[in-house]
Design a protein around this motif. Structure first.
Motif, PDB file in Angstrom:
ATOM      1  N   MET A  69       4.623  32.850 126.583  1.00 24.55           N
ATOM      2  CA  MET A  69       3.852  33.867 127.198  1.00 24.55           C
ATOM      3  C   MET A  69       2.453  33.877 126.109  1.00 24.55           C
ATOM      4  SD  MET A  69       4.672  37.984 127.275  1.00 24.55           S
ATOM      5  CE  MET A  69       5.871  38.099 128.320  1.00 24.55           C
ATOM      6  N   SER A  70       1.481  34.293 126.624  1.00 20.80           N
ATOM      7  CA  SER A  70       0.207  34.161 125.786  1.00 20.80           C
ATOM      8  C   SER A  70       0.258  35.351 124.929  1.00 20.80           C
ATOM      9  CB  SER A  70      -1.041  33.872 126.833  1.00 20.80           C
ATOM     10  OG  SER A  70      -0.988  35.282 127.621  1.00 20.80           O
ATOM     11  N   THR A  71      -0.608  35.344 124.048  1.00 18.12           N
ATOM     12  CA  THR A  71      -0.872  36.481 123.314  1.00 18.12           C
ATOM     13  C   THR A  71      -1.153  37.739 123.732  1.00 18.12           C
ATOM     14  OG1 THR A  71      -1.392  34.845 121.317  1.00 18.12           O
ATOM     15  CG2 THR A  71      -1.824  37.316 120.993  1.00 18.12           C
ATOM     16  N   ILE A  72      -2.344  37.615 124.850  1.00 14.28           N
ATOM     17  CA  ILE A  72      -2.749  38.706 125.561  1.00 14.28           C
ATOM     18  C   ILE A  72      -1.741  39.225 126.414  1.00 14.28           C
ATOM     19  CG2 ILE A  72      -3.657  37.536 127.159  1.00 14.28           C
ATOM     20  CD1 ILE A  72      -5.425  40.665 125.554  1.00 14.28           C
ATOM     21  N   SER A  73      -0.941  38.641 126.925  1.00 14.04           N
ATOM     22  CA  SER A  73       0.120  39.087 127.709  1.00 14.04           C
ATOM     23  C   SER A  73       1.291  39.837 127.141  1.00 14.04           C
ATOM     24  CB  SER A  73       0.886  37.779 128.455  1.00 14.04           C
ATOM     25  OG  SER A  73      -0.078  36.916 129.477  1.00 14.04           O
ATOM     26  N   LYS A  74       1.261  39.152 125.796  1.00 14.87           N
ATOM     27  CA  LYS A  74       2.523  39.970 124.967  1.00 14.87           C
ATOM     28  C   LYS A  74       1.761  41.213 124.415  1.00 14.87           C
ATOM     29  CE  LYS A  74       4.617  36.002 122.953  1.00 14.87           C
ATOM     30  NZ  LYS A  74       4.591  34.870 121.941  1.00 14.87           N
ATOM     31  N   ILE A  75       0.535  41.257 124.114  1.00 14.01           N
ATOM     32  CA  ILE A  75      -0.052  42.665 123.902  1.00 14.01           C
ATOM     33  C   ILE A  75       0.117  43.686 125.037  1.00 14.01           C
ATOM     34  CG2 ILE A  75      -2.341  43.615 123.608  1.00 14.01           C
ATOM     35  CD1 ILE A  75      -3.164  41.095 122.089  1.00 14.01           C
ATOM     36  N   MET A  76      -0.278  43.170 126.126  1.00 14.06           N
ATOM     37  CA  MET A  76      -0.049  43.935 127.528  1.00 14.06           C
ATOM     38  C   MET A  76       1.216  44.603 127.636  1.00 14.06           C
ATOM     39  SD  MET A  76      -3.122  44.275 127.832  1.00 14.06           S
ATOM     40  CE  MET A  76      -2.944  45.398 129.505  1.00 14.06           C
ATOM     41  N   GLU A  77       2.413  43.976 127.395  1.00 16.35           N
ATOM     42  CA  GLU A  77       3.635  43.991 127.533  1.00 16.35           C
ATOM     43  C   GLU A  77       4.034  44.973 126.478  1.00 16.35           C
ATOM     44  OE1 GLU A  77       6.703  40.857 128.894  1.00 16.35           O
ATOM     45  OE2 GLU A  77       7.531  41.595 126.605  1.00 16.35           O
ATOM     46  N   HIS A  78       3.832  44.770 125.247  1.00 21.99           N
ATOM     47  CA  HIS A  78       4.279  45.683 124.081  1.00 21.99           C
ATOM     48  C   HIS A  78       3.475  47.074 124.338  1.00 21.99           C
ATOM     49  CE1 HIS A  78       4.645  47.100 119.878  1.00 21.99           C
ATOM     50  NE2 HIS A  78       3.376  47.337 119.885  1.00 21.99           N
ATOM     51  N   ASN A  79       2.171  46.806 124.900  1.00 23.45           N
ATOM     52  CA  ASN A  79       1.359  47.974 124.844  1.00 23.45           C
ATOM     53  C   ASN A  79       2.238  49.127 125.960  1.00 23.45           C
ATOM     54  OD1 ASN A  79      -1.047  49.626 126.639  1.00 23.45           O
ATOM     55  ND2 ASN A  79      -1.077  49.572 124.432  1.00 23.45           N
ATOM     56  N   GLN A  80       2.567  48.502 126.922  1.00 16.33           N
ATOM     57  CA  GLN A  80       3.286  49.477 128.068  1.00 16.33           C
ATOM     58  C   GLN A  80       4.619  50.502 127.413  1.00 16.33           C
ATOM     59  OE1 GLN A  80       4.541  47.293 131.490  1.00 16.33           O
ATOM     60  NE2 GLN A  80       2.498  47.352 132.071  1.00 16.33           N
ATOM     61  N   THR A  81       5.237  49.450 126.577  1.00 15.09           N
ATOM     62  CA  THR A  81       6.271  50.023 125.822  1.00 15.09           C
ATOM     63  C   THR A  81       5.858  51.173 124.738  1.00 15.09           C
ATOM     64  OG1 THR A  81       7.329  47.923 126.127  1.00 15.09           O
ATOM     65  CG2 THR A  81       8.642  49.929 124.799  1.00 15.09           C
ATOM     66  N   PHE A  82       4.722  50.800 124.089  1.00 15.21           N
ATOM     67  CA  PHE A  82       4.361  51.554 123.084  1.00 15.21           C
ATOM     68  C   PHE A  82       3.963  52.872 123.577  1.00 15.21           C
ATOM     69  CE2 PHE A  82       0.591  53.376 120.575  1.00 15.21           C
ATOM     70  CZ  PHE A  82       1.185  53.158 119.194  1.00 15.21           C
ATOM     71  N   VAL A  83       2.996  52.928 124.599  1.00 12.67           N
ATOM     72  CA  VAL A  83       2.759  54.216 125.266  1.00 12.67           C
ATOM     73  C   VAL A  83       3.929  55.062 125.713  1.00 12.67           C
ATOM     74  CG1 VAL A  83       1.359  55.440 127.063  1.00 12.67           C
ATOM     75  CG2 VAL A  83       0.337  53.265 125.672  1.00 12.67           C
TER      76      VAL A  83
END
Ligand SMILES: [Zn+2]
Length: 191
Positions: free
Chosen positions: A1-15
């Motif tokens: 998974m690309s870094t930007i994809s990981k960012i978006m995935e992590h962000n959903q959980t974070f919020v």
């Protein structure tokens, strides 16, 4: 998974998990300070921890080398915005040892630019348009001199209001230890 994809995935959980609640604060710096420091990855968490600052404590401006390359560029404007619009009363320039901008040489930088496929004609065009690439792509020899130069530039800026303290420090990116270059008040350290 690309870094930007990981960012978006992590962000959903974070919020969704409302982790942001731990970081809630305002845009006004609680410690009334604006810090200019380097973008060095070692300082991302180390610097705030080493100075005892949390989210909301200071406005933090970052670039390569903690440099103010022009008195009317975006860094100086950010410092003035922090003062006039956001209530900062102290400016702190924090350079660091082992900085990538110490020893940056324009000739080797421009060699890499050409290796990445930028055409010599493009460089010649920029020079003919008055862009001093050599000056722009040159770092500093001693971080202490660079910090002192930035501190002097801020202190002497025509738009800096009376009563703003301007300090210069150097941080060790390994230990987080600070050394002073310029401090605009007597400091008391309790052990
Ligand atoms: Zn650096």
């Amino acid at each position: 998974m690309s870094t930007i994809s990981k960012i978006m995935e992590h962000n959903q959980t974070f919020v969704k998990d409302e982790v942001y609640r731990d970081f809630e604060t305002t845009k006004f710096p609680d410690k009334k300070m604006v810090i200019l420091t380097c973008m060095d990855t070692r300082l991302t968490e180390l610097l705030p921890k080493a100075i005892g600052f949390c989210n909301g404590d200071a406005k933090i401006i970052k670039n390569a080398g903690a440099l103010i390359s022009h008195p009317f560029g975006s860094v100086m404007r950010s410092i003035l915005v922090a003062i006039y619009e956001l209530g900062a009363e102290e400016v702190c320039v924090i350079g660091h040892k082992d900085c990538g901008m110490s020893g940056l040489r324009h000739d080797s930088f421009l060699d890499k630019v050409k290796e990445k496929g930028i055409d010599q004609n493009q460089l010649d065009f920029l020079r003919s348009a008055g862009i001093d690439l050599e000056k722009w792509l040159t770092g500093f020899d001693r971080v202490e001199d660079s910090v002192a130069h930035s501190v002097a530039l801020v202190r002497n800026h025509p738009l800096l209001p009376e009563g703003i303290k301007v300090h210069g420090l150097v941080i060790d990116p390994h230990t987080g230890g600070l050394t002073t270059v310029e401090i605009q008040e007597s400091i008391t350290v309790q052990h």
